[in-house]
Design a protein around this motif. Sequence first.
Motif, PDB file in Angstrom:
ATOM      1  N   SER A  70      36.731  71.314   5.318  1.00  0.00           N
ATOM      2  CA  SER A  70      37.849  71.431   5.843  1.00  0.00           C
ATOM      3  C   SER A  70      38.797  72.270   4.730  1.00  0.00           C
ATOM      4  O   SER A  70      39.677  73.164   5.007  1.00  0.00           O
ATOM      5  CB  SER A  70      38.566  70.045   5.896  1.00  0.00           C
ATOM      6  OG  SER A  70      39.736  69.984   6.119  1.00  0.00           O
ATOM      7  N   LEU A  71      38.467  71.939   3.479  1.00  0.00           N
ATOM      8  CA  LEU A  71      39.254  72.541   2.230  1.00  0.00           C
ATOM      9  C   LEU A  71      39.144  74.150   2.365  1.00  0.00           C
ATOM     10  O   LEU A  71      39.774  75.129   2.026  1.00  0.00           O
ATOM     11  CB  LEU A  71      38.839  71.986   1.130  1.00  0.00           C
ATOM     12  CG  LEU A  71      39.617  72.596  -0.198  1.00  0.00           C
ATOM     13  CD1 LEU A  71      41.152  72.169  -0.043  1.00  0.00           C
ATOM     14  CD2 LEU A  71      39.071  71.836  -1.412  1.00  0.00           C
ATOM     15  N   ARG A  72      37.739  74.502   2.523  1.00  0.00           N
ATOM     16  CA  ARG A  72      37.473  75.944   2.619  1.00  0.00           C
ATOM     17  C   ARG A  72      38.352  76.598   3.892  1.00  0.00           C
ATOM     18  O   ARG A  72      38.513  77.904   3.728  1.00  0.00           O
ATOM     19  CB  ARG A  72      35.934  76.147   2.706  1.00  0.00           C
ATOM     20  CG  ARG A  72      35.236  76.060   1.529  1.00  0.00           C
ATOM     21  CD  ARG A  72      33.856  76.496   1.422  1.00  0.00           C
ATOM     22  NE  ARG A  72      33.174  75.365   2.471  1.00  0.00           N
ATOM     23  CZ  ARG A  72      32.670  74.328   2.061  1.00  0.00           C
ATOM     24  NH1 ARG A  72      32.779  73.839   1.003  1.00  0.00           N
ATOM     25  NH2 ARG A  72      31.972  73.760   2.796  1.00  0.00           N
ATOM     26  N   ASP A  73      38.003  75.794   5.021  1.00  0.00           N
ATOM     27  CA  ASP A  73      38.862  76.475   5.993  1.00  0.00           C
ATOM     28  C   ASP A  73      40.331  76.660   5.756  1.00  0.00           C
ATOM     29  O   ASP A  73      41.072  77.425   6.281  1.00  0.00           O
ATOM     30  CB  ASP A  73      38.639  75.584   7.281  1.00  0.00           C
ATOM     31  CG  ASP A  73      37.164  75.442   7.890  1.00  0.00           C
ATOM     32  OD1 ASP A  73      36.591  76.537   7.585  1.00  0.00           O
ATOM     33  OD2 ASP A  73      36.890  74.846   8.634  1.00  0.00           O
ATOM     34  N   GLN A  74      40.889  75.574   5.240  1.00  0.00           N
ATOM     35  CA  GLN A  74      42.417  75.797   4.756  1.00  0.00           C
ATOM     36  C   GLN A  74      42.621  76.871   3.973  1.00  0.00           C
ATOM     37  O   GLN A  74      43.552  77.679   4.204  1.00  0.00           O
ATOM     38  CB  GLN A  74      42.921  74.250   4.286  1.00  0.00           C
ATOM     39  CG  GLN A  74      42.824  73.420   5.405  1.00  0.00           C
ATOM     40  CD  GLN A  74      42.796  71.915   4.712  1.00  0.00           C
ATOM     41  OE1 GLN A  74      42.894  71.851   3.569  1.00  0.00           O
ATOM     42  NE2 GLN A  74      42.843  70.923   5.711  1.00  0.00           N
ATOM     43  N   LYS A 130      28.049  63.111   2.732  1.00  0.00           N
ATOM     44  CA  LYS A 130      28.454  63.326   4.098  1.00  0.00           C
ATOM     45  C   LYS A 130      29.840  63.634   4.055  1.00  0.00           C
ATOM     46  O   LYS A 130      30.471  64.441   4.590  1.00  0.00           O
ATOM     47  CB  LYS A 130      27.932  62.465   5.045  1.00  0.00           C
ATOM     48  CG  LYS A 130      28.264  62.797   6.541  1.00  0.00           C
ATOM     49  CD  LYS A 130      28.152  61.703   7.421  1.00  0.00           C
ATOM     50  CE  LYS A 130      28.318  62.138   8.940  1.00  0.00           C
ATOM     51  NZ  LYS A 130      28.621  60.858   9.643  1.00  0.00           N
ATOM     52  N   GLN A 131      30.491  62.910   3.641  1.00  0.00           N
ATOM     53  CA  GLN A 131      32.231  62.715   3.330  1.00  0.00           C
ATOM     54  C   GLN A 131      32.753  64.007   2.855  1.00  0.00           C
ATOM     55  O   GLN A 131      33.683  64.625   3.287  1.00  0.00           O
ATOM     56  CB  GLN A 131      32.702  61.580   2.982  1.00  0.00           C
ATOM     57  CG  GLN A 131      32.372  60.107   3.875  1.00  0.00           C
ATOM     58  CD  GLN A 131      32.824  59.056   3.209  1.00  0.00           C
ATOM     59  OE1 GLN A 131      32.712  58.847   1.860  1.00  0.00           O
ATOM     60  NE2 GLN A 131      33.453  57.979   3.857  1.00  0.00           N
ATOM     61  N   MET A 132      32.140  64.220   1.658  1.00  0.00           N
ATOM     62  CA  MET A 132      32.426  65.282   0.537  1.00  0.00           C
ATOM     63  C   MET A 132      32.352  66.698   1.391  1.00  0.00           C
ATOM     64  O   MET A 132      33.144  67.538   1.269  1.00  0.00           O
ATOM     65  CB  MET A 132      31.794  65.310  -0.681  1.00  0.00           C
ATOM     66  CG  MET A 132      32.269  63.958  -1.256  1.00  0.00           C
ATOM     67  SD  MET A 132      34.247  64.107  -1.690  1.00  0.00           S
ATOM     68  CE  MET A 132      34.209  65.030  -3.053  1.00  0.00           C
ATOM     69  N   ARG A 133      31.110  66.748   2.050  1.00  0.00           N
ATOM     70  CA  ARG A 133      30.566  67.974   2.742  1.00  0.00           C
ATOM     71  C   ARG A 133      31.783  68.266   4.131  1.00  0.00           C
ATOM     72  O   ARG A 133      32.296  69.362   4.084  1.00  0.00           O
ATOM     73  CB  ARG A 133      29.426  67.790   3.455  1.00  0.00           C
ATOM     74  CG  ARG A 133      28.754  69.032   4.018  1.00  0.00           C
ATOM     75  CD  ARG A 133      27.228  68.984   4.425  1.00  0.00           C
ATOM     76  NE  ARG A 133      26.271  68.231   3.624  1.00  0.00           N
ATOM     77  CZ  ARG A 133      25.889  67.025   4.072  1.00  0.00           C
ATOM     78  NH1 ARG A 133      25.899  66.548   5.036  1.00  0.00           N
ATOM     79  NH2 ARG A 133      25.107  66.455   2.981  1.00  0.00           N
ATOM     80  N   GLU A 134      32.067  67.283   4.512  1.00  0.00           N
ATOM     81  CA  GLU A 134      33.088  67.278   5.634  1.00  0.00           C
ATOM     82  C   GLU A 134      34.383  67.803   5.159  1.00  0.00           C
ATOM     83  O   GLU A 134      35.266  68.958   5.626  1.00  0.00           O
ATOM     84  CB  GLU A 134      33.351  66.147   6.335  1.00  0.00           C
ATOM     85  CG  GLU A 134      32.101  65.653   7.398  1.00  0.00           C
ATOM     86  CD  GLU A 134      32.055  64.258   7.932  1.00  0.00           C
ATOM     87  OE1 GLU A 134      33.101  63.694   7.597  1.00  0.00           O
ATOM     88  OE2 GLU A 134      31.058  63.988   8.748  1.00  0.00           O
ATOM     89  N   SER A 162      43.495  65.622  -2.413  1.00  0.00           N
ATOM     90  CA  SER A 162      43.716  64.193  -2.663  1.00  0.00           C
ATOM     91  C   SER A 162      42.899  63.328  -2.129  1.00  0.00           C
ATOM     92  O   SER A 162      42.239  62.509  -2.665  1.00  0.00           O
ATOM     93  CB  SER A 162      45.261  64.058  -2.386  1.00  0.00           C
ATOM     94  OG  SER A 162      45.501  62.806  -2.492  1.00  0.00           O
ATOM     95  N   GLU A 163      42.639  63.423  -0.674  1.00  0.00           N
ATOM     96  CA  GLU A 163      41.815  62.629  -0.205  1.00  0.00           C
ATOM     97  C   GLU A 163      40.245  62.793  -1.063  1.00  0.00           C
ATOM     98  O   GLU A 163      39.400  61.848  -1.021  1.00  0.00           O
ATOM     99  CB  GLU A 163      41.376  63.020   1.318  1.00  0.00           C
ATOM    100  CG  GLU A 163      40.464  62.284   2.097  1.00  0.00           C
ATOM    101  CD  GLU A 163      40.934  60.725   2.402  1.00  0.00           C
ATOM    102  OE1 GLU A 163      39.832  60.070   2.658  1.00  0.00           O
ATOM    103  OE2 GLU A 163      42.072  60.310   2.119  1.00  0.00           O
ATOM    104  N   MET A 164      39.893  64.018  -1.188  1.00  0.00           N
ATOM    105  CA  MET A 164      38.420  64.190  -1.711  1.00  0.00           C
ATOM    106  C   MET A 164      38.572  63.340  -3.411  1.00  0.00           C
ATOM    107  O   MET A 164      37.415  62.551  -3.519  1.00  0.00           O
ATOM    108  CB  MET A 164      38.110  65.506  -2.262  1.00  0.00           C
ATOM    109  CG  MET A 164      37.959  66.132  -0.907  1.00  0.00           C
ATOM    110  SD  MET A 164      37.684  68.082  -1.144  1.00  0.00           S
ATOM    111  CE  MET A 164      35.809  68.101  -1.607  1.00  0.00           C
ATOM    112  N   ALA A 165      39.849  63.436  -4.061  1.00  0.00           N
ATOM    113  CA  ALA A 165      39.703  62.433  -5.095  1.00  0.00           C
ATOM    114  C   ALA A 165      39.571  61.094  -4.823  1.00  0.00           C
ATOM    115  O   ALA A 165      39.045  60.377  -5.696  1.00  0.00           O
ATOM    116  CB  ALA A 165      40.907  63.078  -5.992  1.00  0.00           C
TER     117      ALA A 165
END
Length: 161
Positions: free
Chosen positions: A85-89, A77-81, A119-122
């Motif tokens: 966000s990363l795709r949007d950026q 769930k967290q990684m999907r969100e 960085s947050e994803m890592a």
Amino acid sequence: MKTRTPISRIIAVSALALGISIAAPAFAASQDQCARGQNDRLPMEMHHRGGLGDLHGIDLSADQVAQFGKLREAEKKQMREQGQSLRDQHDALRKLVMSDAYTPAAAAELIAKITATQSEMAKLRAEHGNQLYKLLTPEQRTKLAQNELTGHRPMERGNKR
């Protein structure tokens, strides 16, 4: 007036038809398995994504498997969100690059956001891996360390086991 179809065209169309007829049932079966959740290979897939080494040969209790599943769902769930966000950026940066509004400062701002999200994803992957590690017993941790030493680890770029 009759025209002859070149043999190469007939062969190409036949090959295409054969390829589609072979691939379609396999694709449908894989989609059916995904819908039923059969491609969720817990815990095998989790250690590849969660930062743990190879769980090969480590017997997990039913409780551990259930806890791994809960952690995995939370991480998904967290990684999907974060992924959205990363795709949007990235989309915003791509649009900026292809516009008259481009400035180096605006690009730098978007790049900083992309970097922060990555960085947050890592960080999330590392925290998730540590939570999974903490669920292991001391014996399982020892086996995990042995797997790391003997080369039983997930495939990495260029690492052909």
